[in-house]
Design a protein around this motif. Sequence first.
Motif, PDB file in Angstrom:
ATOM      1  N   ARG A   1      29.438  36.197  40.675  1.00 42.48           N
ATOM      2  CA  ARG A   1      28.209  35.841  41.378  1.00 42.48           C
ATOM      3  C   ARG A   1      27.261  37.025  41.535  1.00 42.48           C
ATOM      4  O   ARG A   1      26.105  36.846  41.913  1.00 42.48           O
ATOM      5  CB  ARG A   1      28.539  35.248  42.747  1.00 42.48           C
ATOM      6  N   CYS A   2      27.735  38.237  41.237  1.00 43.87           N
ATOM      7  CA  CYS A   2      26.863  39.414  41.314  1.00 43.87           C
ATOM      8  C   CYS A   2      25.912  39.507  40.117  1.00 43.87           C
ATOM      9  O   CYS A   2      24.956  40.298  40.146  1.00 43.87           O
ATOM     10  CB  CYS A   2      27.708  40.684  41.379  1.00 43.87           C
ATOM     11  N   LEU A   3      26.138  38.704  39.080  1.00 47.63           N
ATOM     12  CA  LEU A   3      25.327  38.790  37.866  1.00 47.63           C
ATOM     13  C   LEU A   3      24.000  38.041  38.030  1.00 47.63           C
ATOM     14  O   LEU A   3      23.893  37.130  38.856  1.00 47.63           O
ATOM     15  CB  LEU A   3      26.104  38.211  36.682  1.00 47.63           C
ATOM     16  N   PRO A   4      22.994  38.392  37.245  1.00 53.52           N
ATOM     17  CA  PRO A   4      21.726  37.651  37.275  1.00 53.52           C
ATOM     18  C   PRO A   4      21.975  36.167  37.018  1.00 53.52           C
ATOM     19  O   PRO A   4      22.769  35.800  36.138  1.00 53.52           O
ATOM     20  CB  PRO A   4      20.918  38.283  36.132  1.00 53.52           C
ATOM     21  N   ASN A   5      21.314  35.322  37.783  1.00 50.43           N
ATOM     22  CA  ASN A   5      21.593  33.893  37.751  1.00 50.43           C
ATOM     23  C   ASN A   5      20.529  33.129  36.976  1.00 50.43           C
ATOM     24  O   ASN A   5      19.372  33.045  37.420  1.00 50.43           O
ATOM     25  CB  ASN A   5      21.676  33.358  39.188  1.00 50.43           C
ATOM     26  N   PRO A   6      20.877  32.527  35.830  1.00 56.10           N
ATOM     27  CA  PRO A   6      19.898  31.734  35.073  1.00 56.10           C
ATOM     28  C   PRO A   6      19.341  30.548  35.849  1.00 56.10           C
ATOM     29  O   PRO A   6      18.291  30.013  35.479  1.00 56.10           O
ATOM     30  CB  PRO A   6      20.706  31.258  33.856  1.00 56.10           C
ATOM     31  N   TYR A   7      20.025  30.141  36.904  1.00 57.11           N
ATOM     32  CA  TYR A   7      19.552  29.009  37.701  1.00 57.11           C
ATOM     33  C   TYR A   7      18.135  29.240  38.223  1.00 57.11           C
ATOM     34  O   TYR A   7      17.359  28.294  38.392  1.00 57.11           O
ATOM     35  CB  TYR A   7      20.509  28.766  38.868  1.00 57.11           C
ATOM     36  N   TRP A   8      17.805  30.509  38.487  1.00 57.59           N
ATOM     37  CA  TRP A   8      16.492  30.805  39.076  1.00 57.59           C
ATOM     38  C   TRP A   8      15.390  30.885  38.024  1.00 57.59           C
ATOM     39  O   TRP A   8      14.233  31.114  38.367  1.00 57.59           O
ATOM     40  CB  TRP A   8      16.559  32.096  39.887  1.00 57.59           C
ATOM     41  N   ARG A   9      15.760  30.651  36.778  1.00 61.87           N
ATOM     42  CA  ARG A   9      14.758  30.498  35.726  1.00 61.87           C
ATOM     43  C   ARG A   9      14.549  29.000  35.497  1.00 61.87           C
ATOM     44  O   ARG A   9      15.477  28.285  35.120  1.00 61.87           O
ATOM     45  CB  ARG A   9      15.249  31.156  34.418  1.00 61.87           C
ATOM     46  N   GLU A  10      13.348  28.521  35.756  1.00 62.95           N
ATOM     47  CA  GLU A  10      13.106  27.073  35.689  1.00 62.95           C
ATOM     48  C   GLU A  10      13.447  26.494  34.317  1.00 62.95           C
ATOM     49  O   GLU A  10      13.952  25.372  34.216  1.00 62.95           O
ATOM     50  CB  GLU A  10      11.650  26.779  36.047  1.00 62.95           C
ATOM     51  N   ASP A  11      13.209  27.258  33.253  1.00 62.64           N
ATOM     52  CA  ASP A  11      13.478  26.761  31.906  1.00 62.64           C
ATOM     53  C   ASP A  11      14.962  26.744  31.571  1.00 62.64           C
ATOM     54  O   ASP A  11      15.387  26.119  30.597  1.00 62.64           O
ATOM     55  CB  ASP A  11      12.733  27.595  30.865  1.00 62.64           C
ATOM     56  N   LEU A  12      15.783  27.418  32.391  1.00 61.55           N
ATOM     57  CA  LEU A  12      17.230  27.478  32.140  1.00 61.55           C
ATOM     58  C   LEU A  12      18.040  26.680  33.156  1.00 61.55           C
ATOM     59  O   LEU A  12      19.239  26.460  32.944  1.00 61.55           O
ATOM     60  CB  LEU A  12      17.705  28.935  32.157  1.00 61.55           C
ATOM     61  N   ARG A  13      17.412  26.257  34.237  1.00 61.11           N
ATOM     62  CA  ARG A  13      18.142  25.665  35.365  1.00 61.11           C
ATOM     63  C   ARG A  13      18.989  24.465  34.954  1.00 61.11           C
ATOM     64  O   ARG A  13      20.131  24.311  35.401  1.00 61.11           O
ATOM     65  CB  ARG A  13      17.147  25.254  36.458  1.00 61.11           C
ATOM     66  N   ASP A  14      18.470  23.597  34.121  1.00 59.09           N
ATOM     67  CA  ASP A  14      19.180  22.370  33.761  1.00 59.09           C
ATOM     68  C   ASP A  14      20.103  22.546  32.560  1.00 59.09           C
ATOM     69  O   ASP A  14      20.729  21.588  32.103  1.00 59.09           O
ATOM     70  CB  ASP A  14      18.179  21.243  33.469  1.00 59.09           C
ATOM     71  N   LEU A  15      20.192  23.771  32.039  1.00 61.73           N
ATOM     72  CA  LEU A  15      21.103  24.065  30.937  1.00 61.73           C
ATOM     73  C   LEU A  15      22.405  24.617  31.501  1.00 61.73           C
ATOM     74  O   LEU A  15      22.600  24.669  32.713  1.00 61.73           O
ATOM     75  CB  LEU A  15      20.452  25.074  29.978  1.00 61.73           C
ATOM     76  N   ASN A  16      23.308  25.035  30.639  1.00 61.82           N
ATOM     77  CA  ASN A  16      24.556  25.647  31.098  1.00 61.82           C
ATOM     78  C   ASN A  16      24.935  26.790  30.169  1.00 61.82           C
ATOM     79  O   ASN A  16      24.232  27.071  29.185  1.00 61.82           O
ATOM     80  CB  ASN A  16      25.679  24.606  31.197  1.00 61.82           C
ATOM     81  N   GLY A  17      26.035  27.451  30.482  1.00 62.18           N
ATOM     82  CA  GLY A  17      26.440  28.647  29.755  1.00 62.18           C
ATOM     83  C   GLY A  17      26.847  28.431  28.316  1.00 62.18           C
ATOM     84  O   GLY A  17      27.111  29.401  27.593  1.00 62.18           O
ATOM     85  N   LEU A  18      26.911  27.188  27.877  1.00 62.43           N
ATOM     86  CA  LEU A  18      27.189  26.889  26.474  1.00 62.43           C
ATOM     87  C   LEU A  18      25.919  26.786  25.647  1.00 62.43           C
ATOM     88  O   LEU A  18      25.979  26.757  24.417  1.00 62.43           O
ATOM     89  CB  LEU A  18      27.975  25.570  26.359  1.00 62.43           C
ATOM     90  N   ASP A  19      24.761  26.697  26.314  1.00 60.54           N
ATOM     91  CA  ASP A  19      23.492  26.524  25.608  1.00 60.54           C
ATOM     92  C   ASP A  19      22.955  27.868  25.115  1.00 60.54           C
ATOM     93  O   ASP A  19      23.063  28.897  25.793  1.00 60.54           O
ATOM     94  CB  ASP A  19      22.465  25.852  26.526  1.00 60.54           C
TER      95      ASP A  19
END
Length: 299
Positions: free
Chosen positions: A186-204
């Motif tokens: 959880r210390c890593l930068p979170n793609p969730y806070w990027r609107e273009d990445l929020r609905d994707l996942n770590g496999l994309d």
Amino acid sequence: MRLIVISGRSGSGKSTALNALEDEGFNCIDNFPVRLLASLVAGADPSERLAICIDARNRRADLERLPSVLDDMGVAEPGIDCRIVYLDARSPTLVKRFSETRRRHPLTDATTDLREAIDLEREWLRELAGIADLSIDTTTLSAPELAAELRERLTMDSAVELSLLFRSFAYRSGVPVDADFVFDVRCLPNPYWREDLRDLNGLDGAVREYLDNETQVAALCRDIRDFLAAWIPKFAAGRRRYLSVAVGCTGGRHRSVYVAERLAAHFRQQPTKVLLRHRDLPMPACSEASGALEREAQR
């Protein structure tokens, strides 16, 4: 001969496990008495494959004797390949399963309600859980998923000494109870806070590209990889057959999935059987993307 002892708290999936092993050609016996175990093994054919369920339907005193019975049996019958599989789930899940099936818990009585019986059962089985070769958290597993995991983890090439499972998970849904190592990303930068990445996942691909470019991510993956590379041989030398590594982030969709994928890709290059699970990803999304990742060059 090969002997698999299935145990765990009631409602954790022991019947499903026995059915899966029976489909694999094991002779299966449910609710087996501890006091008859030595006689069963002594009278079995050397080529026999047995799976027995030993749980809280035995007397507590017999369950407490089981570790010593298994030790004595190993000395008397050195040709036995014995593995203990312990199944469990979070207590609220077990309560819910019993409520849905309306079956009686073996430890309930006039003075002990269902939740108290489930907690008591943990105490009865604590020592057995501590010596298990393989522990599986069935909280989020369906019956087919549990059967598939057992087949994968118990069907091992004789040349492979260790089965290593990487599992991503969401902290908000709880830490897997069967994890040997837990890494918090959880210390890593979170793609969730990027609107273009929020609905994707770590496999994309877009999420992977974003995390690939973050130096913190590469550093943490390297540190976890080096830690595991240093300590996995120690467990293997101690005749440990199964290890479970859990990688968690807040939602279990971006960072933990990405890191688990990178770790699994690295250790697949070693003489180790590697399995990969994403607990909090929808199954269709997981299966569609995993094939593409397998074809990527190892990082």
